[in-house]
Design an enzyme around this catalytic site. Structure first.
Site, PDB file in Angstrom:
ATOM      1  CE  LYS A  55     -11.750  -3.850  -1.809  1.00  0.00           C
ATOM      2  NZ  LYS A  55     -10.608  -4.680  -1.447  1.00  0.00           N
ATOM      3  CE  LYS A  73      -4.143  -2.013   2.032  1.00  0.00           C
ATOM      4  NZ  LYS A  73      -5.038  -1.680   0.908  1.00  0.00           N
ATOM      5  CG  ASP A 114     -10.032  -1.815  -4.354  1.00  0.00           C
ATOM      6  OD1 ASP A 114     -11.135  -2.369  -4.227  1.00  0.00           O
ATOM      7  OD2 ASP A 114      -9.141  -1.937  -3.488  1.00  0.00           O
TER       8      ASP A 114
END
Length: 331
Positions: free
Chosen positions: A249, A140, A225
């Site tokens: 997700k 990240k 995302d």
């Protein structure tokens, strides 16, 4: 579907160490485990793991909706009806119903991308994970100064090339347009060929047109995302011209049947990822990912972070007995 018994319990999983992201510091995961039992006594589990930054309902809203559904039972709205306002709750119910009906099968082992610690030099963790057999890692970025992170990224990509490991960078929408362009210019010029898989969500969802421009003007592959948290946003982004990768997700999709219909006709590449769930949600994500082909390494390397056990290079869902024990451990 007539399910006379709906149970749900809260859980809290403190992280082994805080997770640094562009959204700030994350120290624990809280959510709800849902268990549905049909008239024959067959039970199915689902997990409500909301993410406010992705536009889902809050945990309190999910709990209130489940109380309402239980009070108005034995019939309750289909997951697709709930998806617009309570996507995490809808996903949990959909996965629980599928398991109770016996229409799901445990997937074979699937490759996993491990998570590297953010806001620090990731190379020591990379060395450790590569020694344990991991071939994919995610780091990240956007959690600290760009220049410092680029220095770490250069070392990370060089070392990953030596080890034969592929790297994903995740900005969590935390870059500005200028910093995103600088990063991608730099990655195009210095990124190790075949090492950097893609960069996730360089800009916030509101900057979709800018991300289209970045994708068209750079060699580095981009993945959406936060922009594609639910089925409606997946469809919208593809209709508006997105041709790259999308991060799926499953815990936030809501309408699983609708997603499968979209998946089977979409040209977008897909990467399946966690929302930091317990073993219940991880197993559901793996089941949905196993239906897809080809399967990129799953973003499910969070067991160690959530103190659920060691992360492994290939994901194996927890057994039903272990999931039953987790349920019984909750109040």
């Amino acid at each position: 579907m007539n399910l006379p018994k709906i149970d749900f319990r809260r859980y809290r999983l403190p992280f082994r160490s805080p997770l640094h992201t562009a959204h700030g510091l994350w120290t624990e995961r809280t959510g709800l485990i849902v268990r549905l039992t049909d008239p024959e006594g067959r039970a199915g589990f689902g997990e409500v793991a909301p993410l406010a930054d992705f536009g889902t309902e809050t945990l309190a809203q999910a709990e209130a909706k489940l109380r309402e559904i239980r009070k108005n039972g034995p019939f309750f709205p289909s997951p697709s009806e709930l998806a617009a306002t309570h996507p995490a709750t809808a996903s949990a119910l959909a996965f629980a119903m599928e398991e109770a009906r016996g229409v799901t099968t445990a997937p074979s082992t699937l490759p996993v991308a491990a998570l590297l610690p953010g806001a620090t030099d990731p190379v020591p963790a990379l060395n450790h994970l590569a020694g344990r057999g991991f071939h994919h890692v995610k780091w990240k970025v956007g959690a600290t100064d760009d220049k410092r992170e680029q220095g770490w990224a250069a070392d990370l990509l060089t070392r990953a090339s030596e080890l034969g490991v592929k790297v994903r960078l995740d900005a969590n929408g935390g870059w500005t347009p200028d910093s995103a362009r600088r990063w991608l210019d730099w990655l195009d010029a210095t990124g190790q060929p075949g090492v950097l898989e893609f960069v996730e969500q360089p800009l916030p969802p509101a900057s979709f047109d800018r991300m289209l421009e970045l994708a068209a003007s750079h060699k580095t592959l981009l993945a959406l995302d936060e922009s594609v948290a639910g089925l409606a946003s997946l469809k919208s982004c593809e209709q508006r011209g997105w041709k790259g990768l999308v991060v799926i997700k499953p815990g936030l999709l809501g309408d699983l049947a609708g997603f499968r219909a979209w998946r089977d006709t979409s040209a977008c590449g897909r990467v399946y990822s966690t929302v930091m769930e317990s073993e219940i949600g991880l197993a559901a994500t793996a089941r949905l990912a196993a239906e897809d082909t080809p399967v990129r390494a799953l973003g499910l390397g969070v067991r160690a972070l959530l103190r659920l056990g060691p992360d492994l290079p290939e994901f194996e869902p927890a057994t039903r007995a272990l999931r039953d024990r987790f349920w019984e451990s909750l109040e």
